[in-house]
Scaffold this active site. Sequence first.
Site, PDB file in Angstrom:
ATOM      1  N   GLY A  54       0.849  -1.184   0.000  1.00 40.68           N
ATOM      2  CA  GLY A  54       0.000   0.000   0.000  1.00 40.68           C
ATOM      3  C   GLY A  54       0.881   1.228   0.000  1.00 40.68           C
ATOM      4  CB  CYS A  81       5.442  -3.866   0.171  1.00 42.04           C
ATOM      5  SG  CYS A  81       6.201  -2.271  -0.094  1.00 42.04           S
ATOM      6  CE1 TYR A  82       1.183   1.118   5.710  1.00 44.89           C
ATOM      7  CE2 TYR A  82      -0.531  -0.569   5.492  1.00 44.89           C
ATOM      8  CZ  TYR A  82      -0.032   0.578   6.111  1.00 44.89           C
ATOM      9  OH  TYR A  82      -0.743   1.177   7.120  1.00 44.89           O
ATOM     10  CE  LYS A 366      -6.190  -8.826 -22.949  1.00 46.58           C
ATOM     11  NZ  LYS A 366      -7.088  -7.659 -22.866  1.00 46.58           N
TER      12      LYS A 366
END
Length: 510
Positions: A54, A81-82, A366
Amino acid sequence: MDKILVLDFGGQYNQLIARRVRSEQVYAEIKPYNGISVEEIRKNGYKGVIFTGGPNSVYEEASPHYDATILDLGIPILGICYGDQLMAYMAGGEIASAENGSEYGKTTVFTADDILFEGIPQESICWMSHTDYVKTLPEGFTTIARTEKCPCAAMCDRSRNLYGVQFHPEVTHTVYGKQMLHNFIFSVCRCRADWKMDNFIETLVERYKKELEGKKVLLALSGGVDSSVAAVLLHKAIGKNLTCVFVDHGLLRKDEGDFVEKTFGKQFGMNLIRVNAEDRFLSKLEGVTEPEKKRKIIGEEFIRVFEDEAKKLGKIHVLVQGTIYPDVIESGKGDSAVIKSHHNVGGLPDVISFEQIVEPLRDLFKDEVRETGTKLGIPHELVWRQPFPGPGLAVRVIGEITKEKLELLREADAIFREEIANAGLENSTNQYFAVLTDLRSVGVMGDARTYGYTVALRAVTTDDFMTAEWTRLPYEVLEKASGRITNEIKGITRVVYDITSKPPATVEWE
Ligand code: XMP
């Protein structure tokens, strides 16, 4: 069915995490951090939880936090990460801003002997994107990876099965990221691989059969992979209650309109209406040069055309769109920042005369859409067709759009595609096209001076379109395409090849 919860703290790659988990055949559900309580997590029987990244800093007042009792549920957690910093903070550790600056991009990481890094060399490349880092580990945690700048690139509390990584294992730039997630899902969470794409299709078909029963449904068919898969899926659920409207906005590639009409109208036997609206679009776009404005105009005009068609058809209840997940995040509909407003998400007008909008592929990437298409029996050449943006050639004619410029671009693009096919390279690059730049330059032909447009060729290699590398096309192919474009098309004097990756560039030029 074993499930992993992806708890979303607003990062760019949160859905990518879910997709990676699903590609291991384990079902992943995403919930916003403020959309599910610890009690619900416990009751739902998740085998593991992943805290996403984030953009915030844990000590900021407005930063997203979570109830720390989740750490003691006995469910394995992986913070990314965050999410890693938040886990450390919740467990009593200390976070700081890196004194020697942010770490961004491909970084060498040194990993310790741990279940999370099983089968991974001790030195490998990971993708970093952070300023803050875990400075003081919480009690019970140990450091299991470091980089040159970051003393704690990964940590764990083995007794509680809590893991945190400062880098992003979900992006392809983290070379062994897939293996790390695999290790977390199977060795730490002990999930069984029992989720399949077929379940997803069946669930959706059943759902729409019930939800849309007796309703008249209109679908925006562009002929691209996304709307084609959405069309076949809906057709399977509701048959003739579905009407596909194909707007030929005059911004399509060479011969594309006829191809779409033939495939869906004749081959699939769908209710298909082709609307020739070139003049309507081009007059709205006259004099417009700003990319976001072009997208907004096209998006809005699309909806107006549908509304007009809907009126002709009598009462229509539902509009279907082939929006896929990257469109959603890149339009800033999640918590992440706006990069481009995609016509099928960002440009919706406020007043709309349909009761409901249905987006069956909203959660898919996709390659998952392609897999769905294959399972639905859509022919290979359509499923593997390269993506084409909703606003069409409008975002590939830089500057003002005119019929003449579109014609030049269409021819150049057709030649480029033909040369890629002649070289047998269609499967070696994921998207390739020509762009008509607004730059004119001097050339010479015979003995005469010419003054014409510059065409840029673009080819990218990617598996999720969130990040992409420029494709290393053989010089011979570029040479052939360049030679043919400048010789066969009057008005083009120069051809260049785009060698920028995403990020920092995007795939499309506008
Ligand atoms: P970008 O340029 O955002 O492109 O890096 C990523 C992928 O999305 C396609 N694209 C679009 N698709 N509506 C769409 O349906 C749009 O407005 C749009 N803009 C870009 C692009 O072709 C690439 O495959």
